[in-house]
Design a protein around this motif. Structure first.
Motif, PDB file in Angstrom:
ATOM      1  N   TYR A  64       0.852  -1.191   0.000  1.00 26.29           N
ATOM      2  CA  TYR A  64       0.000   0.000   0.000  1.00 26.29           C
ATOM      3  C   TYR A  64       0.884   1.236   0.000  1.00 26.29           C
ATOM      4  CZ  TYR A  64      -4.105  -2.850   1.040  1.00 26.29           C
ATOM      5  OH  TYR A  64      -5.119  -3.775   0.975  1.00 26.29           O
ATOM      6  N   ILE A  65       0.496   2.221  -0.797  1.00 27.26           N
ATOM      7  CA  ILE A  65       1.236   3.477  -0.888  1.00 27.26           C
ATOM      8  C   ILE A  65       0.244   4.632  -0.780  1.00 27.26           C
ATOM      9  CG2 ILE A  65       2.763   4.908  -2.300  1.00 27.26           C
ATOM     10  CD1 ILE A  65       3.601   2.366  -3.793  1.00 27.26           C
ATOM     11  N   VAL A  66       0.553   5.592   0.066  1.00 25.68           N
ATOM     12  CA  VAL A  66      -0.179   6.860   0.111  1.00 25.68           C
ATOM     13  C   VAL A  66       0.788   7.940  -0.339  1.00 25.68           C
ATOM     14  CG1 VAL A  66      -1.169   8.608   1.644  1.00 25.68           C
ATOM     15  CG2 VAL A  66      -1.872   6.227   1.860  1.00 25.68           C
ATOM     16  N   SER A  67       0.383   8.772  -1.294  1.00 24.00           N
ATOM     17  CA  SER A  67       1.329   9.701  -1.910  1.00 24.00           C
ATOM     18  C   SER A  67       0.625  10.964  -2.379  1.00 24.00           C
ATOM     19  CB  SER A  67       2.016   9.028  -3.110  1.00 24.00           C
ATOM     20  OG  SER A  67       1.052   8.584  -4.051  1.00 24.00           O
ATOM     21  N   PRO A  68       1.363  12.090  -2.437  1.00 23.46           N
ATOM     22  CA  PRO A  68       0.775  13.333  -2.953  1.00 23.46           C
ATOM     23  C   PRO A  68       0.625  13.335  -4.463  1.00 23.46           C
ATOM     24  CG  PRO A  68       3.045  13.680  -2.294  1.00 23.46           C
ATOM     25  CD  PRO A  68       2.697  12.295  -1.878  1.00 23.46           C
ATOM     26  N   GLU A  69       1.323  12.415  -5.175  1.00 24.83           N
ATOM     27  CA  GLU A  69       1.218  12.310  -6.628  1.00 24.83           C
ATOM     28  C   GLU A  69       0.768  10.904  -7.007  1.00 24.83           C
ATOM     29  OE1 GLU A  69       4.796  13.351  -8.611  1.00 24.83           O
ATOM     30  OE2 GLU A  69       5.064  15.253  -7.547  1.00 24.83           O
ATOM     31  N   ARG A  70       0.193  10.781  -8.202  1.00 26.56           N
ATOM     32  CA  ARG A  70      -0.183   9.463  -8.710  1.00 26.56           C
ATOM     33  C   ARG A  70       1.080   8.705  -9.126  1.00 26.56           C
ATOM     34  NH1 ARG A  70      -4.868   7.163 -10.796  1.00 26.56           N
ATOM     35  NH2 ARG A  70      -5.975   9.158 -10.523  1.00 26.56           N
ATOM     36  N   PRO A  71       1.302   7.481  -8.614  1.00 30.84           N
ATOM     37  CA  PRO A  71       2.542   6.768  -8.934  1.00 30.84           C
ATOM     38  C   PRO A  71       2.453   6.004 -10.249  1.00 30.84           C
ATOM     39  CG  PRO A  71       1.259   5.481  -7.389  1.00 30.84           C
ATOM     40  CD  PRO A  71       0.476   6.761  -7.632  1.00 30.84           C
ATOM     41  N   ASP A  72       3.618   5.683 -10.786  1.00 30.46           N
ATOM     42  CA  ASP A  72       3.749   4.797 -11.937  1.00 30.46           C
ATOM     43  C   ASP A  72       4.560   3.588 -11.470  1.00 30.46           C
ATOM     44  OD1 ASP A  72       4.294   3.405 -14.230  1.00 30.46           O
ATOM     45  OD2 ASP A  72       5.094   5.117 -15.354  1.00 30.46           O
ATOM     46  N   LEU A  73       3.903   2.444 -11.293  1.00 31.76           N
ATOM     47  CA  LEU A  73       4.553   1.253 -10.750  1.00 31.76           C
ATOM     48  C   LEU A  73       4.970   0.268 -11.840  1.00 31.76           C
ATOM     49  CD1 LEU A  73       2.368   0.459  -7.601  1.00 31.76           C
ATOM     50  CD2 LEU A  73       4.220   2.095  -7.867  1.00 31.76           C
ATOM     51  N   THR A  74       5.172   0.753 -13.061  1.00 32.00           N
ATOM     52  CA  THR A  74       5.543  -0.147 -14.155  1.00 32.00           C
ATOM     53  C   THR A  74       6.782  -0.972 -13.815  1.00 32.00           C
ATOM     54  OG1 THR A  74       4.624   1.436 -15.754  1.00 32.00           O
ATOM     55  CG2 THR A  74       6.118  -0.258 -16.607  1.00 32.00           C
ATOM     56  N   HIS A  75       7.778  -0.333 -13.221  1.00 36.88           N
ATOM     57  CA  HIS A  75       9.012  -1.058 -12.879  1.00 36.88           C
ATOM     58  C   HIS A  75       8.759  -2.126 -11.824  1.00 36.88           C
ATOM     59  CE1 HIS A  75       8.554   2.009  -9.849  1.00 36.88           C
ATOM     60  NE2 HIS A  75       9.516   1.477  -9.124  1.00 36.88           N
ATOM     61  N   LEU A  76       7.822  -1.873 -10.899  1.00 38.23           N
ATOM     62  CA  LEU A  76       7.501  -2.876  -9.886  1.00 38.23           C
ATOM     63  C   LEU A  76       6.754  -4.056 -10.496  1.00 38.23           C
ATOM     64  CD1 LEU A  76       6.505  -0.913  -6.654  1.00 38.23           C
ATOM     65  CD2 LEU A  76       8.322  -2.603  -6.903  1.00 38.23           C
TER      66      LEU A  76
END
Length: 259
Positions: A64-76
């Motif tokens: 789970y991630i909470v963040s101020p920006e929308r993440p891009d998890l392509t590498h994950l």
């Protein structure tokens, strides 16, 4: 703010490497944000990137991630997910806006919660020595850390108490001389881990001292006392070791208990 969930494919070597090193997982999480450099330090009081690993079953681990920006998890997805199953409609993770939940927080409302934290205190082993930050190691002291009245006031909630009929003793304790807060409160410890790992080598080749972090996963029920403070808690985290998967508090609606 955004809340993201990613299911880790525990059968992949890349996943096992990330799961074995909080430092590697932190670097992978921070690499999900093109506009945030790994060296960036959030301003005091500003939202920050928080993350937590939840192990639902032996082979089911959720990030789970909470963040101020929308993440891009392509590498994950490529390292630790199912890249062959990803597509335009299913990139391999789910992200949604956190604003609807943050906006609906109201004083007096009750929620189920989960929190992985690093409960610590300061002690002085010998007279004249400086005080040292030390982890709480027993469930009683770990619960007491979260139940501290001043801490709960800062966080914007209080942990709910059990009805008297569900306590083992009317006083809500299991021992006359040493109260056990878990019998009085809607609070349980689901997992405790001691993480020990080496930090990245410093410039010049010098190896930093190994890092040891004791993490505790709490579950329970809370009542909101200060919605603004709780919003800060949800977006800034709780306690220490937030770079190593601690501090992320999440809420879920309460479900009626079956008789």
């Amino acid at each position: 703010m955004f809340l993201t969930r990613f299911r880790v494919n525990t059968a992949r070597p890349g996943a096992r490497r990330l799961l074995s090193s909080p430092q590697a997982m932190h670097a992978a999480v921070m690499s999900s944000f093109p506009h945030i450099l790994p060296s960036d330090t959030p301003q005091p009081g500003a939202p920050r990137v928080l993350w937590r690993l939840d192990q639902q079953a032996r082979a089911e681990v959720l990030l789970y991630i909470v963040s101020p920006e929308r993440p891009d998890l392509t590498h994950l997805v490529e390292q630790a997910g199912w890249p062959a199953a990803a597509g335009p409609d299913n990139p391999g993770w789910q992200t949604r806006s956190y604003a609807p939940l943050l906006d609906r927080l109201t004083a007096g409302d009750r929620w189920a919660f989960r929190l992985t934290a690093n409960p610590v205190h300061t002690i002085r082993r010998k007279e004249g020595e400086p005080r040292k930050i030390t982890a709480h190691l027993t469930p009683i002291h770990q619960m007491g850390w979260l139940l501290d009245e001043k801490r709960q006031q800062r966080l914007g909630f209080r942990v709910c108490e059990k009805p008297a009929g569900r306590r083992l003793l009317p006083e809500g304790t299991t021992h006359q001389k040493r109260p056990h807060p878990g019998d009085r409160y809607e609070l349980a410890i689901r997992d405790t881990r001691s993480l020990a790992f080496d930090k990245t080598r410093s410039p010049g080749g010098r190896r930093d001292k190994p890092v040891t972090v004791v993490t505790v996963t709490f579950e329970g029920r809370l009542e909101i006392t200060d919605p603004d403070a709780l919003r800060r808690t949800l977006t800034q985290g709780v306690g220490r070791a937030r770079a190593y998967g601690c501090g992320l508090l999440t809420l879920a609606p309460l479900t009626p208990k079956t008789p």
